[in-house]
Design a protein around this motif. Sequence first.
Motif, PDB file in Angstrom:
ATOM      1  N   THR A 242       0.838  -1.197   0.000  1.00 28.42           N
ATOM      2  CA  THR A 242       0.000   0.000   0.000  1.00 28.42           C
ATOM      3  C   THR A 242       0.874   1.248   0.000  1.00 28.42           C
ATOM      4  O   THR A 242       1.803   1.367   0.803  1.00 28.42           O
ATOM      5  N   PHE A 243       0.555   2.167  -0.904  1.00 34.36           N
ATOM      6  CA  PHE A 243       1.264   3.444  -1.022  1.00 34.36           C
ATOM      7  C   PHE A 243       0.254   4.538  -0.700  1.00 34.36           C
ATOM      8  O   PHE A 243      -0.793   4.642  -1.354  1.00 34.36           O
TER       9      PHE A 243
ATOM     10  N   ALA B 173       4.273   3.532  -6.563  1.00 35.47           N
ATOM     11  CA  ALA B 173       3.556   2.326  -6.978  1.00 35.47           C
ATOM     12  C   ALA B 173       4.092   1.813  -8.314  1.00 35.47           C
ATOM     13  O   ALA B 173       4.314   0.607  -8.491  1.00 35.47           O
TER      14      ALA B 173
ATOM     15  N   ILE C 221      -4.778  -4.292  -8.629  1.00 29.88           N
ATOM     16  CA  ILE C 221      -4.437  -2.967  -8.115  1.00 29.88           C
ATOM     17  C   ILE C 221      -5.723  -2.213  -7.776  1.00 29.88           C
ATOM     18  O   ILE C 221      -6.680  -2.197  -8.566  1.00 29.88           O
TER      19      ILE C 221
ATOM     20  N   THR D 113      -3.114   0.472  -3.763  1.00 25.86           N
ATOM     21  CA  THR D 113      -2.768  -0.810  -3.151  1.00 25.86           C
ATOM     22  C   THR D 113      -2.554  -1.856  -4.238  1.00 25.86           C
ATOM     23  O   THR D 113      -3.383  -1.990  -5.149  1.00 25.86           O
TER      24      THR D 113
END
Length: 636
Positions: free
Chosen positions: A55-56, A128, A147, A155
């Motif tokens: 997760t970003f 990501a 995604i 995520t």
Amino acid sequence: MKTLEFITFNPEEQIEICELTRVPEVLKEHTDSCYRSAFFSEDNKKNCFGPLTLTFAIRTAKDILEEGCEYQDTEIKLETSGHVLPALPAYSEIQKYLETEDTYVHINGHIYKPNSEVYGFQQVYDDAVKCIDNLKKIGFTNESMVIYATPDDITVEVSNLALGIEGNEELPSRYYKLLCYLAEIKEVKGRPQKTSVKTILLNTTQTNSRILLPGSIHPKMKRVKVAVGASHFAYGIAAFSDTCVKKRTQEECIQETLNWLNFLEKEQKPVSGIRELLDKLPKIALPSKSSKVATSISSVASTKTDKPKEENDQISSKSFIGVFQPLKNELEDANNDFKNLPSGINAFNSTLDKVLGHGWSIGGLHIILGNREKGKASLLLQQTIISENKMPVLYISYEQSLREFVVNSSTLVNGINKTELIAGMTGPNAEKIKATFGVAVDKLQTKLTNNLYFSGVEAGRTSFNPDEILELASMLPESQKRLIVIESVNEEDFFDNINEKLQKLKAAAMSKNYIILMSIHVKEGLVKRPNYIEEFDIDYLAKYQRFSDTIININTDKTNLRRFVALVKGQVDNNLITNLEQKALQFSGGKRLKNDTYSLLRLIHNRNGRRDMILMLYQPDMGRFFELATVPLSRA
């Protein structure tokens, strides 16, 4: 039957455990803020199942302070009531500052309110993309991952079947190792450190982590977590914005969840070599919110690692620069570190290694002082040659050209008399000697790895400038430890700002895990009592001790052998002199040369507390040192 734990936050926190097949029912009842556990479990609760989750998320100044990891090249300060605090407070105290209206966070010179964005959605997108590219480089396909996005985060979920991992109680630790690999996370002083990927959340592989369920509404953004595809990445963050801001019906939300379940059940072929890669990846300390927030040139928060000592042996002991907290807390967090000597790299001989306390300490600035032509450059070269096959080494010379460095290195590695070699180049056997030297250079080239970098007088440096040195050092390959050798600096180059220049080197050494060795030309007279700390030593300590970890003074003279014996025995003991000469002959392989002399290496400062004098045979024709004896230094 696999089960999943849910936490829902509307209208109040509730915990529910259900079978995977009932997940859409849970979402239907709790569409807002429905979070799942990071892993699934079976009846025995031991084995973990589920995808790898990356997760970003957008990072605020408060997030960075509370995240439990460090950020590379990041300097953080707190401002409250118009004053910048001289150090970050302990973690338990930092909360009260973040809750006040007049608190600001300084990050690399920029000023933020605690809830202001430091890394926005563009950084989320870039991070990501980078990690997805890294996944594809090791063999993962688009079909092996799914995604999702909200206006706050992206995520990536990777099928555990593509990872070749079934139910396994070691799944969280193996996922964390892979997460760190993909996001280029390093470990520095027992803590995870983010490098280029700033927005990844490091806790998504921990068993107590909670992840927003696909199809659920984000509690802050009030938008649904939805699947995105290649087309969104093709058009950049604008495409994400268009997709994420749209409202969804409950049926559409449930369909997102059903699609996610279908992805989990889809057959996947394991990526070739992935298990072997996971086995080889190093263990990185987990993020943790301990009793303090650590900061130096690179820091945001600290962790207390449970890794055994041997796994951290290449890392120097923890640094608490910038932390304001009780000493008791520091001892609690790093008790084992203080019980052991700081980690270091081996010195070029065992005696020096011992008196330094396990070699040159990592994160340390080590200074070699002495008159010209006393062997400082030879000592640094001998250290360089034995170190370059273990780590990246940058050798910067203010007096040697590349040709001189190659000649000195070749004669040292091949045991050739440099004086005779240079003299013979113009003699009757010149062609034969040139051929011999050519073979020596070829052998040097064969011996060297790709770790050694040299910069000499061709660079045109006029005086010592730490910024130039650190710029070159930043170009070295990434490594847990890197050696920076700075040779032949003039004492006059420091002028009146010696503390500023040394502080820059020391700060870089600590934040980058450099080992910096620097030789400085100083003017000194005859050392009358080399086994004592004398007045000029006090002057050296006053100049260099504050930011250095080691200070060695080299005195070289043919009379040093007799002087050493006289100082140790109180008189000239011919038997001891003979024994030491025989020892010198043995260590040098029976090669005693015309210019052989004796050096006294006087360790006048070391962070481990030792002060010693080492007698060494020095062969300037070959650039070699051999230790003969050692005695402690005393105060006069």
